[in-house]
Motif scaffolding. Structure first.
Motif, mmCIF file in Angstrom:
data_model
loop_
_atom_site.group_PDB
_atom_site.id
_atom_site.type_symbol
_atom_site.label_atom_id
_atom_site.label_comp_id
_atom_site.label_asym_id
_atom_site.label_seq_id
_atom_site.Cartn_x
_atom_site.Cartn_y
_atom_site.Cartn_z
ATOM 1 N N PHE A 192 50.853 28.133 40.236
ATOM 2 C CA PHE A 192 50.938 29.283 39.559
ATOM 3 C C PHE A 192 50.744 30.626 40.304
ATOM 4 O O PHE A 192 51.577 31.350 40.102
ATOM 5 N N ARG A 193 49.870 30.729 41.176
ATOM 6 C CA ARG A 193 49.621 31.991 42.060
ATOM 7 C C ARG A 193 50.853 32.061 42.817
ATOM 8 O O ARG A 193 51.180 33.100 43.091
ATOM 9 N N ARG A 194 51.477 31.067 43.557
ATOM 10 C CA ARG A 194 52.619 31.025 44.217
ATOM 11 C C ARG A 194 53.862 31.712 43.464
ATOM 12 O O ARG A 194 54.454 32.371 44.172
ATOM 13 N N LEU A 195 53.889 31.544 42.017
ATOM 14 C CA LEU A 195 54.951 32.213 41.230
ATOM 15 C C LEU A 195 54.469 33.770 40.749
ATOM 16 O O LEU A 195 55.014 34.112 40.006
ATOM 17 N N ARG A 196 53.437 34.281 41.647
ATOM 18 C CA ARG A 196 52.867 35.554 41.444
ATOM 19 C C ARG A 196 52.319 35.858 39.997
ATOM 20 O O ARG A 196 52.382 36.846 39.322
ATOM 21 N N LEU A 197 51.879 34.582 39.259
ATOM 22 C CA LEU A 197 51.122 34.879 38.073
ATOM 23 C C LEU A 197 49.610 35.579 38.600
ATOM 24 O O LEU A 197 49.225 35.122 39.287
ATOM 25 N N PRO A 198 49.266 36.893 38.124
ATOM 26 C CA PRO A 198 48.346 37.448 38.540
ATOM 27 C C PRO A 198 46.947 37.289 38.277
ATOM 28 O O PRO A 198 46.130 37.705 38.964
ATOM 29 N N ASN A 199 46.744 36.738 37.116
ATOM 30 C CA ASN A 199 45.468 36.412 36.636
ATOM 31 C C ASN A 199 44.915 34.942 36.489
ATOM 32 O O ASN A 199 44.178 34.731 35.520
ATOM 33 N N VAL A 200 45.145 34.155 37.301
ATOM 34 C CA VAL A 200 44.868 32.952 37.252
ATOM 35 C C VAL A 200 43.453 32.393 37.626
ATOM 36 O O VAL A 200 42.787 33.247 38.619
ATOM 37 N N THR A 201 43.058 31.593 36.947
ATOM 38 C CA THR A 201 41.479 31.070 37.345
ATOM 39 C C THR A 201 41.489 29.606 36.873
ATOM 40 O O THR A 201 42.470 29.247 36.550
ATOM 41 N N VAL A 202 40.348 29.089 37.427
ATOM 42 C CA VAL A 202 40.224 27.652 36.974
ATOM 43 C C VAL A 202 38.947 27.413 36.089
ATOM 44 O O VAL A 202 37.842 27.640 36.671
ATOM 45 N N VAL A 203 39.115 26.454 35.122
ATOM 46 C CA VAL A 203 37.855 26.135 34.350
ATOM 47 C C VAL A 203 38.254 24.654 33.907
ATOM 48 O O VAL A 203 39.092 24.526 32.993
ATOM 49 N N VAL A 245 27.509 22.929 31.932
ATOM 50 C CA VAL A 245 28.021 23.415 33.140
ATOM 51 C C VAL A 245 29.464 24.170 32.770
ATOM 52 O O VAL A 245 29.493 25.344 33.178
ATOM 53 N N VAL A 246 30.246 23.518 32.009
ATOM 54 C CA VAL A 246 31.407 24.123 31.701
ATOM 55 C C VAL A 246 31.398 25.577 30.860
ATOM 56 O O VAL A 246 32.071 26.307 31.210
ATOM 57 N N LEU A 247 30.525 25.215 30.011
ATOM 58 C CA LEU A 247 30.273 26.505 29.222
ATOM 59 C C LEU A 247 29.635 27.680 29.839
ATOM 60 O O LEU A 247 29.983 28.874 29.647
ATOM 61 N N ASP A 248 28.717 27.115 31.092
ATOM 62 C CA ASP A 248 28.383 28.365 31.947
ATOM 63 C C ASP A 248 29.473 28.945 32.523
ATOM 64 O O ASP A 248 29.419 30.153 32.587
ATOM 65 N N ARG A 249 30.537 28.245 32.902
ATOM 66 C CA ARG A 249 31.632 28.674 33.522
ATOM 67 C C ARG A 249 32.512 29.696 32.625
ATOM 68 O O ARG A 249 32.973 30.739 32.991
ATOM 69 N N TRP A 250 32.478 29.449 31.492
ATOM 70 C CA TRP A 250 33.171 30.180 30.388
ATOM 71 C C TRP A 250 32.495 31.487 30.166
ATOM 72 O O TRP A 250 32.996 32.677 30.247
ATOM 73 N N GLU A 251 31.232 31.589 30.333
ATOM 74 C CA GLU A 251 30.256 32.591 29.946
ATOM 75 C C GLU A 251 30.513 33.651 31.204
ATOM 76 O O GLU A 251 30.499 34.725 30.946
ATOM 77 N N ALA A 252 30.665 32.940 32.384
ATOM 78 C CA ALA A 252 30.793 33.716 33.780
ATOM 79 C C ALA A 252 32.305 34.654 33.351
ATOM 80 O O ALA A 252 32.246 35.702 34.107
ATOM 81 N N LEU A 253 33.275 33.519 32.866
ATOM 82 C CA LEU A 253 34.740 34.443 32.815
ATOM 83 C C LEU A 253 34.487 35.474 31.893
ATOM 84 O O LEU A 253 35.284 36.405 32.178
ATOM 85 N N PHE A 254 33.813 35.319 30.856
ATOM 86 C CA PHE A 254 33.839 36.524 29.913
ATOM 87 C C PHE A 254 33.223 37.779 30.453
ATOM 88 O O PHE A 254 33.564 38.648 30.347
ATOM 89 N N GLU A 255 32.082 37.410 31.211
ATOM 90 C CA GLU A 255 31.399 38.454 31.590
ATOM 91 C C GLU A 255 32.150 39.162 32.786
ATOM 92 O O GLU A 255 32.185 40.359 32.974
ATOM 93 N N GLU A 256 32.933 38.395 33.722
ATOM 94 C CA GLU A 256 33.884 38.925 34.595
ATOM 95 C C GLU A 256 35.105 39.954 33.920
ATOM 96 O O GLU A 256 35.251 40.927 34.348
ATOM 97 N N VAL A 257 35.537 39.369 32.671
ATOM 98 C CA VAL A 257 36.570 40.151 32.140
ATOM 99 C C VAL A 257 35.892 41.327 31.378
ATOM 100 O O VAL A 257 36.460 42.647 31.428
ATOM 101 N N ASP A 258 34.787 41.360 31.029
ATOM 102 C CA ASP A 258 33.791 42.440 30.326
ATOM 103 C C ASP A 258 33.561 43.561 31.421
ATOM 104 O O ASP A 258 33.714 44.813 31.236
ATOM 105 N N ARG A 259 33.353 43.186 32.799
ATOM 106 C CA ARG A 259 33.146 44.238 33.569
ATOM 107 C C ARG A 259 34.364 45.119 34.219
ATOM 108 O O ARG A 259 34.339 46.099 34.559
#
Length: 380
Positions: A176-187, A366-380
């Motif tokens: 998806f990054r190769r197709l220039r989708l700019p906001n890709v992440t993995v959870v 562990v997965v919930l921690d990754r979601w919490e980190a994603l929310f915090e990253e967006v909030d910043r």
């Protein structure tokens, strides 16, 4: 930890399926951490399943009825048939009411997140006011599956405007990054249960866990099991799940002379207990993204044989270390791999121990921690 308003939204969140189970697992986990959570289905399930006897989250369904099946009108007369036009008007009114219900729910909170479970749900939400909320789009299948369906078009149309586009594996995210989708992440998706004790692997049972749908190509599994069990007698094949393929699978097993060794167990409440009954988990699907059956079986220490369908499958099963991967659609190779594990208890044990270690990072906290980190990253 910041306490958030979280809306989790899918097209149908109550059917017995992997993506539905993931949404309920996330909703329960977030709610138990103190977030205010509402799980919303756009349409009701034709076959609803109860995932949690005591959900800690709120539940809602927006449409009054499941989607009507598509009907091809061949002539102008059929297009203008009064009954058809009335049905179309009723469906349009139902859609307007559904979107208005969701808009009111969104307006009742000052801020929060909307986690949207599929491209079709994102497309449906396009007309709902939510400017004060931050939106994250999920995709539960592989890039290859998206590329051969309408999903890729919908993802590229809608996901770039969301805060994050969440995929399940690094190889799929890279495409998806190769197709220039700019906001890709993995959870990754979380396991719906704690790992618990490992399976004993001495039951002499091969199993498949999930709905008996055509895309799962369980006819291939019956064929492979029939071939493998001819060389390694005394084994059974167990199907955990219901679905439209059951009559055909029963007939196929009878035709191949293995009906007395094939068991149809139906839907089970304790999925972890079902996995622990097995000595090998088999997956013969036409396509998969990051299949929960492989992750769940691995967590229970059950080695897996699977077609090599995607990067997500390869992240879950290390060929020759935690299970066996064979070329997609090669039933002969699948039968050989299945027979090898059926015949070798030591190999099953070694693969099973490796499988548990490989998926340890998919535990719900562990997965919930990754979601919490994603929310915090967006909030910043």
């Amino acid at each position: 930890m910041t306490r958030r308003n979280l809306f989790l939204i899918g097209v149908d969140v109550d059917s017995m399926g992997g993506s539905q189970r993931v949404l309920h697992t996330l909703a329960q986990g977030f709610a138990e951490r103190g977030h205010r959570v509402e799980l919303i289905g756009i349409r009701p399930s034709p076959e609803p399943h109860t995932f949690h006897a005591r959900p800690a989250y709120r539940r809602a369904t927006l449409h009054r009825a499941p989607a009507a099946p598509d009907s091809d009108a061949a002539t102008l007369g059929e297009l203008l048939r009064p009954a058809r036009l009335r049905a179309l008007r009723a469906a349009r009114r139902d859609g307007e009411r559904a979107r208005a219900r969701l808009a009111r729910r969104f307006a009742a909170v000052r801020d929060g997140y909307v986690v949207i479970g599929s491209p079709w749900a994102v497309d449906w939400l396009a007309g709902v006011e939510r400017a004060h909320l931050k939106c994250v789009g999920q995709y539960h299948e592989s890039f290859a599956q998206a590329a051969c369906s309408a999903n890729l078009r919908l993802i590229l149309r809608h996901y770039a405007s969301l805060e994050k586009a969440v995929f399940l594996s690094e190889p799929d995210a890279a495409e998806f990054r190769r197709l220039r989708l700019p906001n890709v992440t993995v959870v990754p998706n979380p396991l719906p249960f704690a790992a618990g004790p490992p399976a004993p692997l001495d039951t002499r049972r091969v199993g498949a866990v999930g709905r008996l749908d055509p895309v799962k190509r369980l006819d291939r599994l019956v064929d492979a099991f029939a071939a493998a069990s001819a060389q390694v007698p005394g084994w059974e094949l167990h199907f955990f799940g219901d679905g439209p393929e059951e009559p055909g699978l029963r007939e196929r097993a009878a035709r191949l002379g293995v009906a007395h060794r094939v068991r149809f167990r139906g839907t089970v409440r304790d999925v972890a207990a079902a996995y622990r009954e097995l000595s090998v988990l088999a997956l013969t699907s036409e396509y998969e993204g990051r299949p929960m059956a492989l992750a769940e079986a691995s967590a229970c220490g059950v080695p897996c044989v699977s077609f090599d369908l995607s990067g997500g499958v390869r992240e879950l099963v290390a060929d020759g270390e935690t299970g066996v991967l064979v070329p997609p659609g090669d039933v002969g190779a699948f039968a050989e791999a299945l027979g090898g594990l059926m015949a070798d208890a030591g190999l099953r044990g070694r693969y099973g121990r490796g499988a548990r270690e490989r998926v340890a990072g998919l535990a719900l906290p562990v997965v919930l921690d990754r979601w919490e980190a994603l929310f915090e990253e967006v909030d910043r």
